[in-house]
Design a protein around this motif. Sequence first.
Motif, PDB file in Angstrom:
ATOM      1  N   LYS A   1       0.849  -1.193   0.000  1.00 48.16           N
ATOM      2  CA  LYS A   1       0.000   0.000   0.000  1.00 48.16           C
ATOM      3  C   LYS A   1       0.883   1.240   0.000  1.00 48.16           C
ATOM      4  O   LYS A   1       1.680   1.438   0.911  1.00 48.16           O
ATOM      5  CB  LYS A   1      -0.914   0.003   1.222  1.00 48.16           C
ATOM      6  CG  LYS A   1      -1.924  -1.132   1.231  1.00 48.16           C
ATOM      7  CD  LYS A   1      -2.818  -1.057   2.469  1.00 48.16           C
ATOM      8  CE  LYS A   1      -3.830  -2.191   2.477  1.00 48.16           C
ATOM      9  NZ  LYS A   1      -4.696  -2.150   3.688  1.00 48.16           N
ATOM     10  N   ILE A   2       0.724   2.063  -1.010  1.00 41.89           N
ATOM     11  CA  ILE A   2       1.512   3.285  -1.161  1.00 41.89           C
ATOM     12  C   ILE A   2       0.563   4.472  -1.131  1.00 41.89           C
ATOM     13  O   ILE A   2      -0.438   4.492  -1.854  1.00 41.89           O
ATOM     14  CB  ILE A   2       2.315   3.248  -2.473  1.00 41.89           C
ATOM     15  CG1 ILE A   2       3.406   2.169  -2.377  1.00 41.89           C
ATOM     16  CG2 ILE A   2       2.923   4.603  -2.791  1.00 41.89           C
ATOM     17  CD1 ILE A   2       4.109   1.894  -3.671  1.00 41.89           C
ATOM     18  N   GLN A   3       0.873   5.449  -0.289  1.00 50.44           N
ATOM     19  CA  GLN A   3      -0.012   6.597  -0.122  1.00 50.44           C
ATOM     20  C   GLN A   3       0.798   7.886  -0.114  1.00 50.44           C
ATOM     21  O   GLN A   3       1.702   8.065   0.705  1.00 50.44           O
ATOM     22  CB  GLN A   3      -0.787   6.463   1.197  1.00 50.44           C
ATOM     23  CG  GLN A   3      -2.011   7.344   1.297  1.00 50.44           C
ATOM     24  CD  GLN A   3      -3.154   6.862   0.418  1.00 50.44           C
ATOM     25  OE1 GLN A   3      -3.276   5.683   0.148  1.00 50.44           O
ATOM     26  NE2 GLN A   3      -3.980   7.788  -0.037  1.00 50.44           N
TER      27      GLN A   3
ATOM     28  N   ARG B   1       3.511  -5.755   3.506  1.00 51.11           N
ATOM     29  CA  ARG B   1       3.168  -6.781   4.507  1.00 51.11           C
ATOM     30  C   ARG B   1       2.938  -6.142   5.887  1.00 51.11           C
ATOM     31  O   ARG B   1       3.450  -6.606   6.902  1.00 51.11           O
ATOM     32  CB  ARG B   1       4.254  -7.846   4.579  1.00 51.11           C
ATOM     33  CG  ARG B   1       4.361  -8.709   3.318  1.00 51.11           C
ATOM     34  CD  ARG B   1       5.379  -9.824   3.522  1.00 51.11           C
ATOM     35  NE  ARG B   1       5.065 -10.615   4.702  1.00 51.11           N
ATOM     36  CZ  ARG B   1       4.285 -11.704   4.712  1.00 51.11           C
ATOM     37  NH1 ARG B   1       3.757 -12.129   3.578  1.00 51.11           N
ATOM     38  NH2 ARG B   1       4.048 -12.342   5.838  1.00 51.11           N
ATOM     39  N   ASN B   2       2.155  -5.065   5.890  1.00 51.04           N
ATOM     40  CA  ASN B   2       1.756  -4.367   7.114  1.00 51.04           C
ATOM     41  C   ASN B   2       2.913  -3.691   7.846  1.00 51.04           C
ATOM     42  O   ASN B   2       2.784  -3.348   9.026  1.00 51.04           O
ATOM     43  CB  ASN B   2       1.027  -5.318   8.070  1.00 51.04           C
ATOM     44  CG  ASN B   2      -0.246  -5.890   7.471  1.00 51.04           C
ATOM     45  OD1 ASN B   2      -1.027  -5.161   6.859  1.00 51.04           O
ATOM     46  ND2 ASN B   2      -0.455  -7.185   7.623  1.00 51.04           N
ATOM     47  N   LYS B   3       4.025  -3.468   7.162  1.00 51.87           N
ATOM     48  CA  LYS B   3       5.166  -2.782   7.750  1.00 51.87           C
ATOM     49  C   LYS B   3       5.441  -1.495   6.976  1.00 51.87           C
ATOM     50  O   LYS B   3       5.618  -1.536   5.752  1.00 51.87           O
ATOM     51  CB  LYS B   3       6.417  -3.654   7.714  1.00 51.87           C
ATOM     52  CG  LYS B   3       6.293  -4.987   8.454  1.00 51.87           C
ATOM     53  CD  LYS B   3       6.319  -4.793   9.962  1.00 51.87           C
ATOM     54  CE  LYS B   3       6.348  -6.146  10.659  1.00 51.87           C
ATOM     55  NZ  LYS B   3       6.357  -5.990  12.135  1.00 51.87           N
TER      56      LYS B   3
ATOM     57  N   THR C   1      15.847  -7.992   7.155  1.00 51.52           N
ATOM     58  CA  THR C   1      15.114  -9.204   7.542  1.00 51.52           C
ATOM     59  C   THR C   1      13.851  -9.362   6.721  1.00 51.52           C
ATOM     60  O   THR C   1      13.535 -10.456   6.232  1.00 51.52           O
ATOM     61  CB  THR C   1      14.762  -9.159   9.040  1.00 51.52           C
ATOM     62  OG1 THR C   1      15.960  -9.081   9.805  1.00 51.52           O
ATOM     63  CG2 THR C   1      13.988 -10.402   9.447  1.00 51.52           C
ATOM     64  N   LEU C   2      13.109  -8.259   6.548  1.00 58.12           N
ATOM     65  CA  LEU C   2      11.886  -8.314   5.753  1.00 58.12           C
ATOM     66  C   LEU C   2      12.200  -8.707   4.316  1.00 58.12           C
ATOM     67  O   LEU C   2      11.521  -9.556   3.724  1.00 58.12           O
ATOM     68  CB  LEU C   2      11.170  -6.968   5.802  1.00 58.12           C
ATOM     69  CG  LEU C   2       9.797  -6.904   5.120  1.00 58.12           C
ATOM     70  CD1 LEU C   2       8.854  -5.984   5.893  1.00 58.12           C
ATOM     71  CD2 LEU C   2       9.890  -6.416   3.676  1.00 58.12           C
ATOM     72  N   ARG C   3      13.257  -8.102   3.746  1.00 56.88           N
ATOM     73  CA  ARG C   3      13.638  -8.446   2.370  1.00 56.88           C
ATOM     74  C   ARG C   3      14.016  -9.911   2.253  1.00 56.88           C
ATOM     75  O   ARG C   3      13.604 -10.595   1.308  1.00 56.88           O
ATOM     76  CB  ARG C   3      14.802  -7.574   1.906  1.00 56.88           C
ATOM     77  CG  ARG C   3      14.425  -6.177   1.497  1.00 56.88           C
ATOM     78  CD  ARG C   3      15.506  -5.534   0.623  1.00 56.88           C
ATOM     79  NE  ARG C   3      16.803  -5.528   1.276  1.00 56.88           N
ATOM     80  CZ  ARG C   3      17.253  -4.549   2.046  1.00 56.88           C
ATOM     81  NH1 ARG C   3      16.483  -3.504   2.290  1.00 56.88           N
ATOM     82  NH2 ARG C   3      18.454  -4.600   2.575  1.00 56.88           N
TER      83      ARG C   3
END
Length: 213
Positions: free
Chosen positions: A3-5, A61-63, A75-77
């Motif tokens: 999600k990009i805002q 992913r909600n981050k 870590t996320l990557r």
Amino acid sequence: MIKIQNLKKVYKDCVALDTVSMHIRKGGFVAIIGASGSGKITMLNIIGGLDTDYMGSCVVRNKEMSSLSDVECCTLRSRYISYVYQFFNLISFLTVKENVCLASQIKGKKVDAKELNQVLKLLGLEHKKDRFANELSGGQQQRVAIARAILAHTDIILADEPTGNLDGENAENVMDILKALNKEGKTIVLVTHDLKIANYADRIIRLEQGKIV
């Protein structure tokens, strides 16, 4: 999934992205197209957490990517995002098998030999697994990069001009593979300047001068 805002990215006096907003659902296949300098690579780098210095919001992913530390971003990557690059990013003095397994080994994961052979066979590389990367054609090297992304077992694949250095037949083969991965549930975000390649996606977003048009 992504999600990009009101995303804005400025390099000194150059606005690379200008209040961009979009939502990419889980399992989506989105192509971001535009000319050189339109902001598409910047967009990919922000989604992948390679650039967290921006205004607005990019949630993966909600981050919120800009709120993560360097360690958290890495870590996320490593867990959720794989890359397929235009220039392959293979290590020339490693074999096909070693290149394919490298990303998983860096994460401390052992690659299952049976799965490795299945993926190499799927990509037509089973007879090349002991060849060095610099002995392969461009199309073969790109397939090695895709095999590496598959075996990383991530939810998201980011592809930067993955067919940019390939001839027509090899380009179609690579896109067929990415389309098949998408049908298996992978979320794929592809940047390209080639509308023919973009048409493999379910959705096309065109950028001009940092804005969605």
